[in-house]
Design a protein around this motif. Structure first.
Motif, PDB file in Angstrom:
ATOM      1  N   HIS A 289      16.542 -10.633  -1.173  1.00  0.00           N
ATOM      2  CA  HIS A 289      15.947 -11.398  -0.079  1.00  0.00           C
ATOM      3  C   HIS A 289      15.325 -10.511   0.992  1.00  0.00           C
ATOM      4  O   HIS A 289      14.687 -11.001   1.911  1.00  0.00           O
ATOM      5  N   LEU A 290      15.563  -9.199   0.896  1.00  0.00           N
ATOM      6  CA  LEU A 290      14.988  -8.295   1.891  1.00  0.00           C
ATOM      7  C   LEU A 290      13.484  -8.172   1.645  1.00  0.00           C
ATOM      8  O   LEU A 290      13.032  -8.150   0.501  1.00  0.00           O
ATOM      9  N   PRO A 291      12.683  -8.105   2.722  1.00  0.00           N
ATOM     10  CA  PRO A 291      11.228  -8.032   2.549  1.00  0.00           C
ATOM     11  C   PRO A 291      10.800  -6.737   1.875  1.00  0.00           C
ATOM     12  O   PRO A 291      11.379  -5.672   2.089  1.00  0.00           O
ATOM     13  N   VAL A 292       9.766  -6.830   1.025  1.00  0.00           N
ATOM     14  CA  VAL A 292       9.193  -5.654   0.385  1.00  0.00           C
ATOM     15  C   VAL A 292       8.455  -4.832   1.447  1.00  0.00           C
ATOM     16  O   VAL A 292       7.807  -5.387   2.328  1.00  0.00           O
ATOM     17  N   LYS A 293       8.570  -3.520   1.391  1.00  0.00           N
ATOM     18  CA  LYS A 293       7.869  -2.669   2.354  1.00  0.00           C
ATOM     19  C   LYS A 293       6.362  -2.825   2.165  1.00  0.00           C
ATOM     20  O   LYS A 293       5.849  -2.672   1.062  1.00  0.00           O
ATOM     21  N   VAL A 294       5.682  -3.150   3.235  1.00  0.00           N
ATOM     22  CA  VAL A 294       4.235  -3.358   3.204  1.00  0.00           C
ATOM     23  C   VAL A 294       3.556  -2.188   3.897  1.00  0.00           C
ATOM     24  O   VAL A 294       3.953  -1.772   4.993  1.00  0.00           O
ATOM     25  N   THR A 295       2.545  -1.642   3.249  1.00  0.00           N
ATOM     26  CA  THR A 295       1.741  -0.571   3.854  1.00  0.00           C
ATOM     27  C   THR A 295       0.731  -1.207   4.791  1.00  0.00           C
ATOM     28  O   THR A 295      -0.145  -1.954   4.362  1.00  0.00           O
ATOM     29  N   ASN A 296       0.857  -0.888   6.070  1.00  0.00           N
ATOM     30  CA  ASN A 296       0.003  -1.510   7.082  1.00  0.00           C
ATOM     31  C   ASN A 296      -1.293  -0.726   7.258  1.00  0.00           C
ATOM     32  O   ASN A 296      -1.288   0.407   7.750  1.00  0.00           O
ATOM     33  N   LEU A 297      -2.411  -1.320   6.835  1.00  0.00           N
ATOM     34  CA  LEU A 297      -3.726  -0.715   7.026  1.00  0.00           C
ATOM     35  C   LEU A 297      -4.493  -1.464   8.112  1.00  0.00           C
ATOM     36  O   LEU A 297      -5.709  -1.608   8.048  1.00  0.00           O
ATOM     37  N   ASP A 298      -3.763  -1.929   9.109  1.00  0.00           N
ATOM     38  CA  ASP A 298      -4.345  -2.720  10.196  1.00  0.00           C
ATOM     39  C   ASP A 298      -3.982  -2.113  11.548  1.00  0.00           C
ATOM     40  O   ASP A 298      -3.603  -2.803  12.486  1.00  0.00           O
ATOM     41  N   ALA A 299      -4.109  -0.784  11.630  1.00  0.00           N
ATOM     42  CA  ALA A 299      -3.678  -0.077  12.839  1.00  0.00           C
ATOM     43  C   ALA A 299      -4.511  -0.414  14.063  1.00  0.00           C
ATOM     44  O   ALA A 299      -4.074  -0.187  15.195  1.00  0.00           O
ATOM     45  N   HIS A 300      -5.730  -0.953  13.869  1.00  0.00           N
ATOM     46  CA  HIS A 300      -6.530  -1.332  15.036  1.00  0.00           C
ATOM     47  C   HIS A 300      -5.941  -2.549  15.739  1.00  0.00           C
ATOM     48  O   HIS A 300      -6.250  -2.800  16.907  1.00  0.00           O
TER      49      HIS A 300
ATOM     50  N   GLY B 231     -20.143  -9.350  -2.975  1.00  0.00           N
ATOM     51  CA  GLY B 231     -19.704 -10.312  -3.978  1.00  0.00           C
ATOM     52  C   GLY B 231     -18.227 -10.619  -3.987  1.00  0.00           C
ATOM     53  O   GLY B 231     -17.780 -11.478  -4.757  1.00  0.00           O
ATOM     54  N   VAL B 232     -17.430  -9.951  -3.127  1.00  0.00           N
ATOM     55  CA  VAL B 232     -15.985 -10.208  -3.102  1.00  0.00           C
ATOM     56  C   VAL B 232     -15.573 -10.633  -1.694  1.00  0.00           C
ATOM     57  O   VAL B 232     -15.591  -9.816  -0.768  1.00  0.00           O
ATOM     58  N   PRO B 233     -15.214 -11.897  -1.492  1.00  0.00           N
ATOM     59  CA  PRO B 233     -14.814 -12.345  -0.154  1.00  0.00           C
ATOM     60  C   PRO B 233     -13.593 -11.580   0.351  1.00  0.00           C
ATOM     61  O   PRO B 233     -12.643 -11.340  -0.398  1.00  0.00           O
ATOM     62  N   ALA B 234     -13.645 -11.206   1.617  1.00  0.00           N
ATOM     63  CA  ALA B 234     -12.533 -10.461   2.211  1.00  0.00           C
ATOM     64  C   ALA B 234     -11.233 -11.258   2.157  1.00  0.00           C
ATOM     65  O   ALA B 234     -10.145 -10.679   2.094  1.00  0.00           O
ATOM     66  N   SER B 235     -11.331 -12.573   2.176  1.00  0.00           N
ATOM     67  CA  SER B 235     -10.129 -13.413   2.138  1.00  0.00           C
ATOM     68  C   SER B 235      -9.321 -13.202   0.864  1.00  0.00           C
ATOM     69  O   SER B 235      -8.124 -13.475   0.834  1.00  0.00           O
ATOM     70  N   ARG B 236      -9.969 -12.685  -0.191  1.00  0.00           N
ATOM     71  CA  ARG B 236      -9.271 -12.428  -1.452  1.00  0.00           C
ATOM     72  C   ARG B 236      -8.593 -11.065  -1.456  1.00  0.00           C
ATOM     73  O   ARG B 236      -7.858 -10.745  -2.397  1.00  0.00           O
ATOM     74  N   LEU B 237      -8.837 -10.258  -0.416  1.00  0.00           N
ATOM     75  CA  LEU B 237      -8.367  -8.877  -0.424  1.00  0.00           C
ATOM     76  C   LEU B 237      -7.445  -8.536   0.735  1.00  0.00           C
ATOM     77  O   LEU B 237      -7.036  -7.381   0.878  1.00  0.00           O
ATOM     78  N   ARG B 238      -7.110  -9.505   1.562  1.00  0.00           N
ATOM     79  CA  ARG B 238      -6.387  -9.189   2.803  1.00  0.00           C
ATOM     80  C   ARG B 238      -4.947  -8.750   2.558  1.00  0.00           C
ATOM     81  O   ARG B 238      -4.378  -8.030   3.372  1.00  0.00           O
ATOM     82  N   GLU B 239      -4.318  -9.203   1.505  1.00  0.00           N
ATOM     83  CA  GLU B 239      -2.967  -8.729   1.194  1.00  0.00           C
ATOM     84  C   GLU B 239      -2.846  -8.589  -0.306  1.00  0.00           C
ATOM     85  O   GLU B 239      -2.740  -9.572  -1.030  1.00  0.00           O
ATOM     86  N   ILE B 240      -2.929  -7.357  -0.759  1.00  0.00           N
ATOM     87  CA  ILE B 240      -2.877  -7.047  -2.174  1.00  0.00           C
ATOM     88  C   ILE B 240      -1.503  -6.471  -2.460  1.00  0.00           C
ATOM     89  O   ILE B 240      -1.216  -5.320  -2.102  1.00  0.00           O
ATOM     90  N   GLY B 241      -0.647  -7.268  -3.040  1.00  0.00           N
ATOM     91  CA  GLY B 241       0.704  -6.779  -3.301  1.00  0.00           C
ATOM     92  C   GLY B 241       1.393  -6.410  -2.008  1.00  0.00           C
ATOM     93  O   GLY B 241       1.714  -7.263  -1.189  1.00  0.00           O
ATOM     94  N   SER B 242       1.606  -5.111  -1.797  1.00  0.00           N
ATOM     95  CA  SER B 242       2.314  -4.661  -0.603  1.00  0.00           C
ATOM     96  C   SER B 242       1.399  -3.911   0.351  1.00  0.00           C
ATOM     97  O   SER B 242       1.820  -2.989   1.040  1.00  0.00           O
ATOM     98  N   VAL B 243       0.120  -4.305   0.405  1.00  0.00           N
ATOM     99  CA  VAL B 243      -0.848  -3.682   1.309  1.00  0.00           C
ATOM    100  C   VAL B 243      -1.417  -4.755   2.233  1.00  0.00           C
ATOM    101  O   VAL B 243      -1.912  -5.779   1.774  1.00  0.00           O
ATOM    102  N   ALA B 244      -1.333  -4.536   3.543  1.00  0.00           N
ATOM    103  CA  ALA B 244      -1.847  -5.486   4.527  1.00  0.00           C
ATOM    104  C   ALA B 244      -3.158  -4.973   5.107  1.00  0.00           C
ATOM    105  O   ALA B 244      -3.216  -3.865   5.646  1.00  0.00           O
ATOM    106  N   ILE B 245      -4.216  -5.786   4.984  1.00  0.00           N
ATOM    107  CA  ILE B 245      -5.562  -5.420   5.435  1.00  0.00           C
ATOM    108  C   ILE B 245      -6.119  -6.563   6.260  1.00  0.00           C
ATOM    109  O   ILE B 245      -5.821  -7.730   6.007  1.00  0.00           O
TER     110      ILE B 245
END
Length: 399
Positions: free
Chosen positions: A6-17, A315-329
């Motif tokens: 139940h513990l959250p998976v570690k997410v790599t934060n690529l949203d430092a701005h 050709g690839v909407p950003a909405s499809r790429l904002r959280e890929i597995g454990s990466v936050a964008i």
């Protein structure tokens, strides 16, 4: 105890701005002050004095970061509040002696807090907003600023670095142009740049300047406004005399103390931080380029924040790429992420609505490891290839 599953998976934060992880030294100070300092820093007893000493020490660290006087630093609960205090506070103070046709100059790529405060000044004070076009790089050239300045210009608002596309503006030259062509006050939003770029208020002709704690590995909930001696503001909220009467209300000395530590650490290791984050950006971009053609970077190719990549993936909407597995964008400014319309910054630099909808904002920070960044870049590239392959298959099947 809860199960590990139940513990959250570690997410790599690529949203430092939008925000950075608190430095461990900052976190230690914030927790210690929360636990030990209970008094109001405005109180006139020994506990209040101790709390006030914490605030004063932090104020000194912010001042040292900007090469300013401690008496020129005003704390606010965030950068948006500081921007509003700067713009609305200055114009409210000047409301009775504004010349007819007074103008405020800003750009089409500013943060929403600046644009909305300027628009509010039009409604409240009859100010004429003058918006500078910044071209495809979103950069304010001094000549463009000079072209719109005149003796009726009372204020110019410009970011040091854009929080979406990373472009850095030549604020020293802009300040020199302003002083040569007008009597206007210069307000600089340095929220995104304060953690990475040197800012010397003895050299830069900024009269008002905003820096943000949580963009330099400090806590959220506190920012600072530099107010040059001789520049007068009115408060924009009422209720007390704190912060020289400019921002009434009880200060959270734990957050302020944490901000002070973040400012000191920034001053001590800014160049190392800059170089590390720049190297991480190059690694990430090399990974993403492996996803195929028609991927472009927005903003200035050289004059940009070290950790920023604004990437348009055709050709690839950003909405499809904002959280890929454990990466936050992110697709843009967190302050505007709930809005349905495309980014005003991307549209202002010439992107179509479709291109803006296919744009990601990458924000890298010094707490990330090379392995994390490479893994995130590979994951993004893999997902772009997968989505493009699915799109191609769908087109073939439709024939």
């Amino acid at each position: 105890m809860p199960s590990h599953k139940h513990l959250p998976v570690k997410v790599t934060n690529l949203d430092a701005h939008a925000g950075t992880r608190m430095d461990p030294e900052v976190l230690d100070v914030v927790c210690r002050v929360l636990a030990e300092s209970h008094a109001n820093s405005a109180s006139d007893h020994s506990l209040g004095t101790a709390a006030r000493d914490l605030v004063d020490a932090a104020r000194g660290e912010i001042a040292a970061l900007l090469n300013a006087g401690a008496d020129e630093i005003v704390f606010t609960p965030g950068a948006t509040e500081a921007v509003n205090l700067a713009i609305q506070g200055f114009l409210h103070y000047r409301r009775n002696d504004l010349p007819a046709g007074s103008g405020v100059v800003t750009t089409r790529v500013e943060h929403q807090s600046v644009l909305e405060a300027v628009e509010r000044s039009r409604i409240d004070f009859g100010i004429e907003p003058r918006l500078i076009d910044c071209g495809p790089y979103g950069r304010v050239e001094p000549e463009a600023a000079a072209a719109v300045l005149d003796d009726r210009t009372v204020l110019m608002c410009v970011s040091h670095a854009n929080g979406e596309i990373g472009t850095v503006n030549p604020i020293q030259q802009i300040g020199e142009v302003i002083k040569a062509h007008s009597q206007a006050v210069l307000m600089v939003d340095a929220s995104q740049s304060g953690g990475y770029l040197p800012i010397d208020t003895a050299k830069v002709a900024a009269d008002l300047l905003v820096v943000s704690s949580h963009k330099m590995h400090g806590p959220k909930g506190v920012a600072a406004l530099f107010v040059r001696r001789g520049v007068c503001l009115d408060p924009v909220i009422c209720g007390g005399g704190q912060e020289k009467g400019l921002w009434p209300g009880t200060l959270n000395q734990a957050l302020v103390a944490g901000f002070g530590v973040a400012a000191r650490l920034t001053r001590e290791r800014r160049e190392l931080r800059y170089q590390k984050v720049l190297a991480l950006r190059e690694v990430f971009w090399a990974c993403v380029q492996n996803s195929g053609p028609e991927i472009s970077i927005n903003g200035h190719p050289d004059e940009r924040l070290p950790g920023n990549l604004s990437i348009t993936v055709e050709g690839v909407p950003a909405s499809r790429l904002r959280e890929i597995g454990s990466v936050a964008i992110s697709a843009g400014s967190a302050c505007s992420s709930r809005r349905r319309e495309p980014s005003h910054v991307l549209r202002a630099i010439g992107l179509s609505e479709r291109q803006a909808a296919c744009t990601l904002r990458i924000g890298l920070s010094e707490d990330l490891s090379l392995e994390e960044v490479k893994s995130a870049g590979d994951a993004l590239a893999s997902e772009i290839r997968r989505l493009r392959g699915r799109s191609t298959s769908a087109k073939i099947g439709a024939r």
